[in-house]
Design a protein around this motif. Structure first.
Motif, PDB file in Angstrom:
ATOM      1  N   TYR A 105       0.843  -1.189   0.000  1.00 25.92           N
ATOM      2  CA  TYR A 105       0.000   0.000   0.000  1.00 25.92           C
ATOM      3  C   TYR A 105       0.882   1.244   0.000  1.00 25.92           C
ATOM      4  N   ASP A 106       0.466   2.286  -0.717  1.00 21.68           N
ATOM      5  CA  ASP A 106       1.154   3.565  -0.690  1.00 21.68           C
ATOM      6  C   ASP A 106       0.172   4.653  -1.098  1.00 21.68           C
ATOM      7  N   ALA A 107       0.663   5.874  -1.269  1.00 20.30           N
ATOM      8  CA  ALA A 107      -0.203   7.010  -1.573  1.00 20.30           C
ATOM      9  C   ALA A 107      -0.875   6.884  -2.935  1.00 20.30           C
ATOM     10  N   ASN A 108      -0.369   6.008  -3.789  1.00 14.72           N
ATOM     11  CA  ASN A 108      -0.953   5.824  -5.119  1.00 14.72           C
ATOM     12  C   ASN A 108      -1.893   4.625  -5.177  1.00 14.72           C
ATOM     13  N   SER A 109      -2.195   4.037  -4.031  1.00 16.88           N
ATOM     14  CA  SER A 109      -3.069   2.860  -3.994  1.00 16.88           C
ATOM     15  C   SER A 109      -4.533   3.258  -4.094  1.00 16.88           C
ATOM     16  N   THR A 110      -5.279   2.449  -4.825  1.00 15.86           N
ATOM     17  CA  THR A 110      -6.740   2.503  -4.801  1.00 15.86           C
ATOM     18  C   THR A 110      -7.212   1.100  -4.447  1.00 15.86           C
ATOM     19  N   THR A 111      -7.833   0.967  -3.289  1.00 18.43           N
ATOM     20  CA  THR A 111      -8.247  -0.345  -2.784  1.00 18.43           C
ATOM     21  C   THR A 111      -9.757  -0.491  -2.916  1.00 18.43           C
ATOM     22  N   LEU A 112     -10.178  -1.558  -3.571  1.00 20.56           N
ATOM     23  CA  LEU A 112     -11.603  -1.843  -3.748  1.00 20.56           C
ATOM     24  C   LEU A 112     -12.045  -2.823  -2.670  1.00 20.56           C
ATOM     25  N   LEU A 113     -12.995  -2.391  -1.838  1.00 16.25           N
ATOM     26  CA  LEU A 113     -13.470  -3.182  -0.706  1.00 16.25           C
ATOM     27  C   LEU A 113     -14.952  -3.484  -0.878  1.00 16.25           C
ATOM     28  N   SER A 114     -15.276  -4.773  -0.906  1.00 16.77           N
ATOM     29  CA  SER A 114     -16.662  -5.176  -1.124  1.00 16.77           C
ATOM     30  C   SER A 114     -17.190  -6.040   0.003  1.00 16.77           C
ATOM     31  N   THR A 115     -16.374  -6.227   1.050  1.00  9.99           N
ATOM     32  CA  THR A 115     -16.853  -6.886   2.260  1.00  9.99           C
ATOM     33  C   THR A 115     -17.268  -5.806   3.254  1.00  9.99           C
ATOM     34  N   PRO A 116     -18.125  -6.120   4.223  1.00  7.85           N
ATOM     35  CA  PRO A 116     -18.712  -5.074   5.073  1.00  7.85           C
ATOM     36  C   PRO A 116     -17.751  -4.477   6.088  1.00  7.85           C
ATOM     37  N   LEU A 117     -18.056  -3.255   6.516  1.00  7.86           N
ATOM     38  CA  LEU A 117     -17.194  -2.539   7.452  1.00  7.86           C
ATOM     39  C   LEU A 117     -17.233  -3.115   8.863  1.00  7.86           C
ATOM     40  N   ASP A 175     -21.184  -7.454  -5.767  1.00 13.96           N
ATOM     41  CA  ASP A 175     -21.815  -7.928  -6.995  1.00 13.96           C
ATOM     42  C   ASP A 175     -20.684  -8.165  -7.995  1.00 13.96           C
ATOM     43  N   PRO A 176     -20.517  -9.379  -8.510  1.00 15.70           N
ATOM     44  CA  PRO A 176     -19.356  -9.671  -9.357  1.00 15.70           C
ATOM     45  C   PRO A 176     -19.195  -8.747 -10.558  1.00 15.70           C
ATOM     46  N   GLN A 177     -20.281  -8.497 -11.275  1.00 16.12           N
ATOM     47  CA  GLN A 177     -20.158  -7.646 -12.461  1.00 16.12           C
ATOM     48  C   GLN A 177     -19.788  -6.214 -12.073  1.00 16.12           C
ATOM     49  N   LYS A 178     -20.458  -5.666 -11.054  1.00 16.80           N
ATOM     50  CA  LYS A 178     -20.120  -4.316 -10.605  1.00 16.80           C
ATOM     51  C   LYS A 178     -18.686  -4.241 -10.134  1.00 16.80           C
ATOM     52  N   TYR A 179     -18.263  -5.274  -9.420  1.00 19.91           N
ATOM     53  CA  TYR A 179     -16.891  -5.294  -8.917  1.00 19.91           C
ATOM     54  C   TYR A 179     -15.901  -5.152 -10.073  1.00 19.91           C
ATOM     55  N   LEU A 180     -16.073  -5.951 -11.109  1.00 20.42           N
ATOM     56  CA  LEU A 180     -15.148  -5.924 -12.235  1.00 20.42           C
ATOM     57  C   LEU A 180     -15.224  -4.593 -12.980  1.00 20.42           C
ATOM     58  N   GLN A 181     -16.420  -4.054 -13.111  1.00 20.20           N
ATOM     59  CA  GLN A 181     -16.565  -2.756 -13.773  1.00 20.20           C
ATOM     60  C   GLN A 181     -15.850  -1.655 -12.991  1.00 20.20           C
ATOM     61  N   ARG A 187     -16.558 -16.665  -7.386  1.00 24.75           N
ATOM     62  CA  ARG A 187     -17.660 -16.112  -8.172  1.00 24.75           C
ATOM     63  C   ARG A 187     -17.145 -15.217  -9.293  1.00 24.75           C
ATOM     64  N   LEU A 188     -16.081 -14.473  -9.044  1.00 26.01           N
ATOM     65  CA  LEU A 188     -15.528 -13.607 -10.080  1.00 26.01           C
ATOM     66  C   LEU A 188     -14.906 -14.419 -11.204  1.00 26.01           C
ATOM     67  N   LEU A 189     -14.120 -15.416 -10.852  1.00 23.95           N
ATOM     68  CA  LEU A 189     -13.420 -16.187 -11.868  1.00 23.95           C
ATOM     69  C   LEU A 189     -14.344 -17.129 -12.630  1.00 23.95           C
ATOM     70  N   GLN A 190     -15.516 -17.412 -12.070  1.00 23.11           N
ATOM     71  CA  GLN A 190     -16.487 -18.261 -12.766  1.00 23.11           C
ATOM     72  C   GLN A 190     -17.223 -17.506 -13.872  1.00 23.11           C
ATOM     73  N   ARG A 191     -17.112 -16.192 -13.895  1.00 23.63           N
ATOM     74  CA  ARG A 191     -17.804 -15.410 -14.917  1.00 23.63           C
ATOM     75  C   ARG A 191     -17.154 -15.637 -16.289  1.00 23.63           C
ATOM     76  N   GLU A 192     -17.986 -15.844 -17.285  1.00 20.51           N
ATOM     77  CA  GLU A 192     -17.470 -16.061 -18.634  1.00 20.51           C
ATOM     78  C   GLU A 192     -16.781 -14.814 -19.176  1.00 20.51           C
ATOM     79  N   ARG A 250     -12.516 -10.206 -20.079  1.00 19.07           N
ATOM     80  CA  ARG A 250     -12.753  -9.009 -20.898  1.00 19.07           C
ATOM     81  C   ARG A 250     -12.406  -7.715 -20.160  1.00 19.07           C
ATOM     82  N   TYR A 251     -12.258  -7.794 -18.850  1.00 23.84           N
ATOM     83  CA  TYR A 251     -11.999  -6.590 -18.062  1.00 23.84           C
ATOM     84  C   TYR A 251     -10.502  -6.340 -17.925  1.00 23.84           C
ATOM     85  N   ASP A 252     -10.136  -5.056 -17.997  1.00 24.32           N
ATOM     86  CA  ASP A 252      -8.737  -4.656 -17.859  1.00 24.32           C
ATOM     87  C   ASP A 252      -8.404  -4.514 -16.381  1.00 24.32           C
ATOM     88  N   LEU A 253      -7.704  -5.501 -15.854  1.00 18.59           N
ATOM     89  CA  LEU A 253      -7.318  -5.505 -14.445  1.00 18.59           C
ATOM     90  C   LEU A 253      -5.807  -5.324 -14.290  1.00 18.59           C
TER      91      LEU A 253
END
Length: 522
Positions: free
Chosen positions: A209-221, A247-253, A272-277, A281-284
């Motif tokens: 982690y550093d000042a240039n990090s963007t962390t996506l959190l989808s588990t509850p606080l 939500d897998p699709q929202k997460y990837l978007q 669930r994410l890796l099971q998506r066909e 297609r998403y740039d990760l």
């Protein structure tokens, strides 16, 4: 990165609230947090300067209402910017936060809030509706209630420009009280001190982690899983992107849209994410670090993540109670995916037998851990605290995990099972994880679990549960026969039940007690 915030991070002890103030001075306009559940509209953001000012208003409002150091608030709500700001502002006032799982029963929510001795209960519409079902007198009127989602929170805040009175906060003062029943039932309030959380923040640099990090959190606080990434992200000056619900699709978007660099997910979310066909297609490509904790991550799933998802992959094995943690940097040790890694820097992991003695090298035992990151204890439960502790010959305090494991010849920990899940059948020890590994190899099985059930003949016997893959037509009988053909005589499953889904906690742990409850008595 250099400056006062960087220098402050070198301190053996500090306060997250003070560190955030330094970020507000050094980078006032930079987004600290955003919430964006709809990729087609701008994210709701808050800068470090605005966050710092709001934290002051929250702390001042709590002091205005007569709350002070040593008091606690409780929160029952979905993840939101208001929730996150409330958490941090409460810390500045020297209070402890008790974040409660909205999925708990109303009776359990009331019991946890009472146990925490919460002075104010912050909640949202769903929580308010759930608590309305409680009988009159059960926690009714015991707490002042403030809604986070209807304007009440904003009206409650102290006026703009308000400053709280300074508070002297010591390393062992309570930071939060995390109520975790794990998969065992009765909730216990885990009191984590400021010292423990400061350790989590400081080790953020080790995790990238550093000042240039963007962390996506989808588990509850309310989950420690989330907080172990949320606090280091902000502590290192990065941006935390919050999802109210996974939500897998929202997460990837969102990951693609915001060029996300870090994430914390539990195993079922990775699956669930890796099971998506459309996963590929998403740039990760912006990802630098991915983390998993809370439940075992299979070697097969780790390998799939390494193959298809850019950036490093680290599995963190540890407990909300703290003690010792192990890290598996899977991208560096692809031949150790069947393990949970080696002890984290500064952490000590030992294995003990039922008598509390360390086992010999290569032998199996209960995992206990020691480090500077360790809970004060279970709130109001000294007996439970004592049960969770183990002391070595030097008097160092360890936390029992309740897990069984062994070290391989390279010092990597192999996690076998929960001690309470060990099945003793006819005098033989049977590890459910071994049976689950065999059952999961059947081509029709999507996921599975094995539990021990009483047996008049054997004492206990293993019983299997499975969810079929889409389109599979195999019967329980054929899967059972094929699985038992690959198991030793003492390991064979007594039966197999097919389910639509396996019962899980809000952060993805399979609830084996619920599986046992599905079976008829006797």
């Amino acid at each position: 990165m250099s400056g006062p915030a960087t220098d402050f991070l070198q301190s053996d002890f500090g306060l997250l609230a003070d560190l955030l103030r330094l970020h507000a001075i050094e980078q006032p306009g930079k987004p600290a947090r955003m919430q964006d559940d709809a990729p087609d509209r701008p994210a709701a953001t808050i800068s470090y300067a605005a966050l710092d000012a709001t934290m002051d208003r929250i702390a001042a409002a709590l002091q205005r209402d007569g709350l002070g150091k040593g008091d606690a608030i409780a929160v029952v709500a979905a993840t939101s910017l208001n929730y996150a700001m409330l958490y941090l502002g409460t810390l500045r006032a020297g209070l402890a936060v008790a974040p409660l799982a909205p999925s708990s029963t109303p009776e359990s929510l009331a019991a946890m809030a009472l146990d925490a001795d919460a002075k104010i209960l912050f909640l949202d519409a769903d929580a308010e509706a759930a608590l309305a079902s409680l009988p009159p007198g059960l926690a009714s009127g015991r707490f002042r209630r403030i809604r986070l989602d209807d304007g009440s929170f904003e009206a409650w805040l102290a006026p703009e420009g308000s400053k709280p009175r300074p508070v002297d906060i010591a390393p062992d003062d309570a930071f939060n009280i995390i109520y975790s029943s794990g998969t065992t039932g009765t909730p216990k309030g885990i009191v984590q001190p400021h010292r423990m959380r400061w350790g989590h923040v400081r080790r953020g640099a080790f995790y990238g982690y550093d000042a240039n990090s963007t962390t996506l959190l989808s588990t509850p606080l309310y989950s420690n899983t989330t907080l172990t990434s949320f606090f280091p992200t902000l502590g290192l000056g990065g941006c935390a992107l919050l999802m109210a619900k996974f939500d897998p699709q929202k997460y990837l978007q969102l990951a693609e849209k915001h060029r996300v660099t870090h994430t914390m997910l539990v195993p079922v979310q990775y699956a669930r994410l890796l099971q998506r066909e459309d996963f590929g297609r998403y740039d990760l490509s912006a990802f630098r670090g991915k983390f998993s904790t809370s439940a075992p991550l299979s070697a097969e799933l780790k390998a799939d993540i390494l193959k298809r998802w850019p950036g490093g992959m680290t599995e963190v094995y540890g407990m909300t109670e703290g003690g010792g943690a192990c890290l598996l940097q899977a991208h560096l040790f692809p031949d150790k995916l069947h393990t949970v890694g080696r002890p984290a820097p500064g952490h000590v992991i030992k294995l003990i037998d039922d008598a509390g003695h360390e086992v010999a090298a290569g032998e199996t035992g209960e995992i206990v851990g020691h480090s500077g990151a360790i809970m004060n204890g279970y709130h109001n439960q000294p007996d439970k605290t004592a049960e969770a502790e183990w002391f070595d010959t030097q008097g160092r305090r360890y936390i029992r995990t309740g897990d069984i494991g062994r070290f391989d010849e390279d010092g990597f920990l192999i996690l076998l099972d929960r001690k309470k899940d060990l099945i003793i059948s006819g005098g033989f020890n049977i590890y459910p994880s071994d049976l689950e590994a065999t059952l999961s190899m059947h081509p029709a099985v999507a996921e599975c679990a094995v539990v021990g059930v009483p047996s008049e003949r054997w004492g206990e016997t293993p019983m299997g549960f499975a969810v079929l893959k889409p389109g599979a037509t195999d019967t329980a009988e054929t899967i059972l026969a094929a699985t038992n053909a690959q198991l030793g005589k003492t390991q064979r499953l007594a039966g197999l039940h097919l389910l639509d889904t396996l019962p899980r906690s809000a952060i993805g742990k399979i609830l084996k007690r619920d599986l046992r409850a599905m079976l008829p008595p006797g």
